[in-house]
Design a protein around this motif. Structure first.
Motif, PDB file in Angstrom:
ATOM      1  N   UNK A  56       0.946  -1.200  -0.048  1.00 42.94           N
ATOM      2  CA  UNK A  56       0.040   0.039   0.016  1.00 42.94           C
ATOM      3  C   UNK A  56       0.969   1.392  -0.026  1.00 42.94           C
ATOM      4  N   UNK A  57       0.505   2.272  -0.854  1.00 44.55           N
ATOM      5  CA  UNK A  57       0.980   3.453  -0.710  1.00 44.55           C
ATOM      6  C   UNK A  57       1.177   4.196   0.448  1.00 44.55           C
ATOM      7  N   UNK A  58       2.237   4.704   0.934  1.00 44.23           N
ATOM      8  CA  UNK A  58       1.974   5.561   2.226  1.00 44.23           C
ATOM      9  C   UNK A  58       2.294   7.048   2.008  1.00 44.23           C
ATOM     10  N   UNK A  59       1.716   7.764   2.826  1.00 43.43           N
ATOM     11  CA  UNK A  59       2.334   9.087   2.681  1.00 43.43           C
ATOM     12  C   UNK A  59       2.791   9.827   4.041  1.00 43.43           C
ATOM     13  N   UNK A  60       4.032  10.247   4.010  1.00 42.26           N
ATOM     14  CA  UNK A  60       4.389  10.820   5.476  1.00 42.26           C
ATOM     15  C   UNK A  60       3.431  12.031   5.974  1.00 42.26           C
ATOM     16  N   UNK A  61       3.221  12.017   7.474  1.00 42.80           N
ATOM     17  CA  UNK A  61       2.482  12.935   7.973  1.00 42.80           C
ATOM     18  C   UNK A  61       2.773  12.589   9.352  1.00 42.80           C
ATOM     19  N   UNK A  62       2.378  13.751  10.141  1.00 44.13           N
ATOM     20  CA  UNK A  62       2.531  13.826  11.735  1.00 44.13           C
ATOM     21  C   UNK A  62       1.194  13.610  12.292  1.00 44.13           C
ATOM     22  N   UNK A  63       1.201  13.083  13.371  1.00 46.70           N
ATOM     23  CA  UNK A  63      -0.024  13.085  14.337  1.00 46.70           C
ATOM     24  C   UNK A  63      -0.180  14.257  15.155  1.00 46.70           C
ATOM     25  N   UNK A  64      -1.204  15.164  14.972  1.00 47.69           N
ATOM     26  CA  UNK A  64      -1.492  16.302  15.503  1.00 47.69           C
ATOM     27  C   UNK A  64      -2.708  16.314  16.168  1.00 47.69           C
ATOM     28  N   UNK A  65      -2.784  17.256  17.375  1.00 50.16           N
ATOM     29  CA  UNK A  65      -4.066  17.324  18.223  1.00 50.16           C
ATOM     30  C   UNK A  65      -4.511  18.561  18.220  1.00 50.16           C
ATOM     31  N   UNK A  66      -5.797  18.721  18.390  1.00 50.12           N
ATOM     32  CA  UNK A  66      -6.497  19.978  18.594  1.00 50.12           C
ATOM     33  C   UNK A  66      -7.756  19.751  19.493  1.00 50.12           C
ATOM     34  N   UNK A  67      -8.038  21.056  19.863  1.00 51.04           N
ATOM     35  CA  UNK A  67      -9.297  21.090  21.043  1.00 51.04           C
ATOM     36  C   UNK A  67     -10.391  20.816  20.441  1.00 51.04           C
ATOM     37  N   UNK A  68     -11.192  19.659  20.584  1.00 53.18           N
ATOM     38  CA  UNK A  68     -12.513  19.524  20.190  1.00 53.18           C
ATOM     39  C   UNK A  68     -13.520  19.455  21.168  1.00 53.18           C
ATOM     40  N   UNK A  69     -14.863  20.170  20.746  1.00 54.79           N
ATOM     41  CA  UNK A  69     -15.788  20.183  21.942  1.00 54.79           C
ATOM     42  C   UNK A  69     -16.270  19.056  22.457  1.00 54.79           C
ATOM     43  N   UNK A  70     -16.416  18.866  23.702  1.00 57.67           N
ATOM     44  CA  UNK A  70     -17.107  17.619  24.370  1.00 57.67           C
ATOM     45  C   UNK A  70     -18.521  17.171  23.701  1.00 57.67           C
ATOM     46  N   UNK A  71     -19.116  18.343  24.163  1.00 58.10           N
ATOM     47  CA  UNK A  71     -20.762  18.045  23.634  1.00 58.10           C
ATOM     48  C   UNK A  71     -21.191  19.325  22.729  1.00 58.10           C
ATOM     49  N   UNK A  72     -21.464  19.198  21.616  1.00 62.81           N
ATOM     50  CA  UNK A  72     -21.859  20.060  20.775  1.00 62.81           C
ATOM     51  C   UNK A  72     -23.196  20.744  20.753  1.00 62.81           C
ATOM     52  N   UNK A  73     -24.080  19.972  21.760  1.00 65.81           N
ATOM     53  CA  UNK A  73     -25.264  20.279  21.914  1.00 65.81           C
ATOM     54  C   UNK A  73     -25.707  20.947  23.456  1.00 65.81           C
ATOM     55  N   UNK A  74     -24.484  21.300  24.028  1.00 59.66           N
ATOM     56  CA  UNK A  74     -24.490  21.819  25.421  1.00 59.66           C
ATOM     57  C   UNK A  74     -23.693  22.999  25.608  1.00 59.66           C
ATOM     58  N   UNK A  75     -24.286  23.780  26.294  1.00 61.60           N
ATOM     59  CA  UNK A  75     -23.659  25.411  26.338  1.00 61.60           C
ATOM     60  C   UNK A  75     -22.231  25.185  26.986  1.00 61.60           C
ATOM     61  N   UNK A  76     -21.693  24.024  27.651  1.00 65.89           N
ATOM     62  CA  UNK A  76     -20.583  23.930  28.168  1.00 65.89           C
ATOM     63  C   UNK A  76     -19.354  24.104  27.336  1.00 65.89           C
ATOM     64  N   UNK A  77     -18.334  24.710  27.557  1.00 64.36           N
ATOM     65  CA  UNK A  77     -17.173  24.929  26.685  1.00 64.36           C
ATOM     66  C   UNK A  77     -15.941  23.759  27.040  1.00 64.36           C
ATOM     67  N   UNK A  78     -16.537  22.925  27.534  1.00 61.85           N
ATOM     68  CA  UNK A  78     -15.562  21.750  27.893  1.00 61.85           C
ATOM     69  C   UNK A  78     -14.986  21.134  26.666  1.00 61.85           C
TER      70      UNK A  78
END
Length: 454
Positions: free
Chosen positions: A37-59
């Motif tokens: 299988x053909x592979x492409x180089x990349x790095x694992x990255x992380x970003x801040x995702x919302x815990x609950x998109x249907x709640x007012x909390x910003x966790x």
């Protein structure tokens, strides 16, 4: 070209686009699918995702993602959003998707699904917290991720996005196009299980049809012999030990694993291999149960029979994809693969009550998938969207939870028919070694993708 990240970047190896589940990646099947299988180089990255998109909390929680800019030509060129499903992600996608990216000059981005791998909201697998694991939250994650990519990857701000996925994530790709049509202009749904079926007897029936009568009878014979061994205390212990399972695992859990071994062999392109092995054992007088145990360990790995994926007791405290995926099935999607009434391949103890009981024991009384309500929302076998190409293959039992025909002028359906053409085969490798029906379908997919992006 720069990508801005919010946390640590880690180097990772490229991952295959095929969908052999993580509990079955210890054997020959996974090694063979990875080879070439053909592979492409990349790095694992992380970003801040919302815990609950249907709640007012910003966790928030940290969600893993990858960006492949190898072929990206910048402003005005598309973004291919590969949707991951029920498993951890160790690297960016590979296979035919990268051929498409090269042809289009596209950026490829992908994100780990919530509650899999290292992307765990609140780092908590309790029932209360698992209520954040829904299709709705996953789709909202994708929408938030697309916005993040537009803002943080140079050249992507004005790009058209098209999503791609296989199996459960193939369904997500269709649902994402339906629910967020302003975010993605189209979708490629490979073996997309868009129809949430509660009593999914059609799965077993399709495995039998793909296997053919002789091979199906060999599978039934193995099932009958193992069922008989389970009926005595000594035989029960011996056969579970033979397959590497706990001796006190529930019989229904054990027989689900037995059924999955042969079903997955057909599903993932090993039909001829499986049927040849079973026939040779039968004709030579070899013990067919022992032969099948050896075949299972070779194809899926020595740990397959004793892992947590099928084991109710283990699922109660598990902190991996096994518990997460079982929750998704038990709470929303079902796909409960019960034995059909007529000529089942799997044991009759793998019935609907046993699987409902597993849901309640692993999670809580009353945990139950309302598939009627779910399909009412998303359309079931008739998704209500546009610009989606659906692809299925003849040896794939999951085709019974997919669409069966084109859903309209802008929702084409491609059916790949050939021996050993199984689950998500259109996402696998390309080139001369690929069967001609797959090559033809891949060419058609590329043209549909181009038309959606036009």
């Amino acid at each position: 070209m720069r990508t801005f990240v919010l946390l640590l970047s880690l180097f990772a190896i490229a991952a295959s686009l095929d969908t052999i589940p993580h509990h079955a990646r210890g054997g020959r099947a996974w090694r063979e699918r990875q080879g070439g299988l053909t592979a492409a180089p990349a790095e694992a990255k992380y970003f801040k995702q919302v815990n609950d998109h249907f709640d007012a909390s910003l966790d928030t929680f940290m969600q893993k993602y990858f960006v492949v800019d190898t072929y990206f030509k910048g402003d005005g060129y598309p973004v291919l959003l590969y949707i991951n499903g029920e498993g951890p992600v160790s690297g960016p996608p590979s296979g035919y998707l990268l051929d498409v990216a090269k042809e289009l000059g596209a950026l490829v981005v992908t994100m780990e699904h919530r509650f899999y791998g290292s992307s765990i909201p609140n780092n908590d697998f309790s029932v209360e917290n698992l209520r954040l694991l829904t299709v709705e939250q996953a789709l909202a994650d994708l929408n938030y991720f697309a916005t993040f990519i537009r803002s943080n990857v140079e050249g992507a701000a004005n790009s058209k996005f098209l999503c791609v996925g296989g199996s459960y994530s193939g369904a997500l790709s269709s649902w994402f196009r339906e629910m967020y049509p302003d975010t993605v202009v189209g979708a490629w749904s490979s073996s997309g299980v868009v129809n949430a079926i509660f009593d999914f007897v059609q799965f077993d029936e399709q495995v039998a049809a793909a296997a053919g009568e002789e091979c199906a009878d060999d599978i039934r014979n193995i099932t009958h012999k193992i069922d008989y061994m389970l009926s005595t205390a000594d035989g029960n212990k011996k056969v579970k030990t033979l397959f590497g399972a706990r001796v006190d695992v529930a019989d229904a859990d054990f027989m689900y694993m037995i059924a999955d071994s042969s079903a997955m062999a057909i599903q993932y392109g090993h039909k001829l291999d499986l049927c040849s092995s079973l026939k040779a054992a039968r004709e030579s007088g070899e013990c067919i149960v022992k032969n099948f145990a050896n075949y299972t360990a070779d194809l899926w790995g020595a740990e397959f029979g004793g892992g947590c994926f099928y084991d109710t007791e283990c699922l109660k405290t598990d902190r991996t994809m096994a518990r997460s995926w079982r929750w998704q099935k038990c709470s929303q999607l079902a796909y409960l693969q019960a034995a059909p009434f007529v000529k089942p391949l799997r044991s009759r103890i793998v019935d609907l009550p046993a699987q409902i009981r597993q849901c309640e024991e692993a999670f809580a009384p009353g945990v139950f998938p309302d598939t009627a309500l779910f399909n009412l929302r998303y359309g079931g076998a008739h998704p209500r969207t546009t610009n989606v190409v659906y692809v299925d293959a003849s040896d794939d039992p999951w085709q019974q939870a997919s669409v069966k025909e084109a859903q309209g002028k802008n929702e084409p359906f491609l059916y790949i028919e050939c021996d050993d053409c199984g689950h998500c085969i259109d996402l696998d490798r390309s080139g001369a070694a690929v069967p001609e029906p797959v090559q033809k379908a891949q060419s058609q997919i590329l043209e549909y993708v181009k038309s959606f992006l036009a």
